[in-house]
Design an enzyme around this catalytic site. Structure first.
Site, mmCIF file in Angstrom:
data_model
loop_
_atom_site.group_PDB
_atom_site.id
_atom_site.type_symbol
_atom_site.label_atom_id
_atom_site.label_comp_id
_atom_site.label_asym_id
_atom_site.label_seq_id
_atom_site.Cartn_x
_atom_site.Cartn_y
_atom_site.Cartn_z
ATOM 1 N N THR A 165 1.263 36.360 34.576
ATOM 2 C CA THR A 165 0.540 35.623 33.785
ATOM 3 C C THR A 165 1.090 35.673 32.381
ATOM 4 O O THR A 165 0.745 34.749 31.666
ATOM 5 C CB THR A 165 -0.861 35.994 33.814
ATOM 6 O OG1 THR A 165 -0.803 37.574 33.542
ATOM 7 C CG2 THR A 165 -1.695 35.696 34.873
ATOM 8 N N ALA A 176 10.271 51.855 38.671
ATOM 9 C CA ALA A 176 8.765 51.814 39.424
ATOM 10 C C ALA A 176 7.868 50.604 38.915
ATOM 11 O O ALA A 176 6.669 50.825 39.167
ATOM 12 C CB ALA A 176 8.359 53.263 39.022
ATOM 13 N N ASP A 225 4.658 44.352 28.688
ATOM 14 C CA ASP A 225 4.999 45.633 28.508
ATOM 15 C C ASP A 225 5.259 46.016 27.276
ATOM 16 O O ASP A 225 4.772 47.226 26.822
ATOM 17 C CB ASP A 225 6.231 45.868 29.367
ATOM 18 C CG ASP A 225 6.144 45.388 30.675
ATOM 19 O OD1 ASP A 225 5.052 45.135 31.188
ATOM 20 O OD2 ASP A 225 7.361 45.130 31.563
HETATM 21 C C1 GLA Z 1 7.349 42.819 34.156
HETATM 22 C C2 GLA Z 1 7.676 42.088 33.026
HETATM 23 C C3 GLA Z 1 6.383 41.719 32.472
HETATM 24 C C4 GLA Z 1 5.511 40.872 33.376
HETATM 25 C C5 GLA Z 1 5.267 41.792 34.662
HETATM 26 C C6 GLA Z 1 4.507 41.085 35.802
HETATM 27 O O1 GLA Z 1 6.809 44.039 33.996
HETATM 28 O O2 GLA Z 1 8.585 42.852 32.192
HETATM 29 O O3 GLA Z 1 6.451 40.893 31.355
HETATM 30 O O4 GLA Z 1 5.739 39.418 33.786
HETATM 31 O O5 GLA Z 1 6.654 41.956 35.144
HETATM 32 O O6 GLA Z 1 3.356 40.817 35.370
#
Ligand code: GLA
Length: 344
Positions: free
Chosen positions: A19, A103, A152
């Protein structure tokens, strides 16, 4: 030459997958697994990187293009710190991390954020943690070539261990919420690794872009699920991707309320629904991960789901705290490839 040490946490996402590049909400939490970085400045333009778990040290030049090597992420972050004017030359970097790579727990964001924060300390700059997150995302987009969202980098930069963040990825506004005290969050690795740069993440991003164009929408997450369901003439696969984004965003909004009301049962139910949506509409799971999620629930988790970018990596479960040890033991006995990463 100046040197500095930084410690940053890995993250797990509790709700809101894919999202964060579709204008929606996410709900990640910082884990107790961490990455420690020591940065010592050099007077030349070399970047030397020693990392636990990698037998070779990397010796790169600041001018290097990415080489598909594990050290690319560190080099990209160093180049970003350089273009921000925070460091002038290279550095010796020593990385030691308990965040497993591949992971889905943001080992890459942890490294870029740690490097950018170390460079900020050295420069004594007033750059905000949100700007650090945006700079770390630029490294992924412009140097590594992964079109990731901002989740993240944001949670790793602004979060604190064991704290949930409800983040609106469109405005970058966020609130911090406590985890339910009678429940633990358990992160279990499926034993199937994956890399964000392997192309499948990018493929989903492209499908979302196509869905946005097909629905003439600016943010898939803000579409009404009924409107998606009843729209004619749109490719079924694009409808599914849009449906996942729209319903997942709504699940995060409901999940935020559930956590604020300390309603773990409701939150667990939303996690289960999220997994089904990732499995069937976004098609980002693996049969082995579906089996692990099913066992997690059968053995007593209040909710469980795949977490992160998908196609491998970890599941996250909400487990009644007093039953966690027995639950972990039974789950790992049933799934020998799986391993426990963290319990918060
Ligand atoms: C990875 C990406 C994030 C996000 C997630 C899925 O971790 O780095 O930006 O899109 O996938 O929610």
């Amino acid at each position: 030459m100046k040197s500095v040490t930084k410690i940053v946490s890995g993250r797990v996402n509790l709700l809101g997958e894919h999202t964060d590049y579709n204008g929606g909400m996410v709900m990640p939490a910082c884990l107790s697994v961490t990455l420690q970085l020591q940065m010592a400045l050099r007077s030349d333009k070399r970047v030397r990187i020693a990392a636990e778990g990698f037998v070779d040290c990397a010796d790169r030049s600041l001018a290097d293009e990415p080489q598909g090597h594990w050290s690319d992420v560190a080099l990209g972050a160093m180049r970003e710190a350089h273009s921000l004017g925070q460091i002038q030359g290279g550095a010796d970097l020593v990385i030691s991390s308990t965040i497993p790579a591949g992971a889905g727990l943001s080992s890459s964001a942890a490294l870029t954020v740690a490097i950018l924060k170390a460079a900020r300390d050295i420069a004594q700059s007033k750059m905000s943690d949100v700007d650090i997150a945006l700079a770390a995302q630029r490294v992924e987009h412009e140097y590594i070539g992964v079109p990731c969202g901002i989740m993240d980098q944001m949670v790793v930069s602004v979060g604190h261990p064991k704290q949930v963040i409800a983040l609106d990825t469109a405005s970058l506004e966020y609130s911090k919420i406590d985890l339910p005290i009678d429940h633990a969050i358990a992160v279990v690795h499926s034993g199937f690794s994956r890399k964000l740069s392997d192309g499948r993440y990018k493929a989903r991003k492209e499908e979302c872009d196509q869905a946005r164009a097909a629905f003439s929408a600016t943010k898939l997450c803000l579409l009404d699920p009924d409107y998606i369901r009843n729209s004619d003439g749109i490719e079924p696969i694009l409808k599914r991707r849009a449906m996942h984004c729209a319903t997942e965003h709504r699940r995060v909004l409901s999940g935020r309320n559930a956590l604020r009301c300390e309603d773990a049962l409701q939150f667990g139910e939303l996690m289960n629904e999220s997994h089904i949506s990732m499995r069937d509409d976004f098609q980002m799971s693996l049969p082995e991960i579906d089996a692990l999620v099913d066992s997690a629930c059968d053995l007593g988790a209040t909710g469980a789901r795949l977490t992160g970018g998908g196609f491998g990596g970890c599941i996250v479960s909400l487990v009644p705290r007093e039953r966690t040890a027995v639950w972990v033991e039974s789950l790992l006995a049933k799934h020998p490839r799986a391993s426990l990463i963290d319990v918060i």
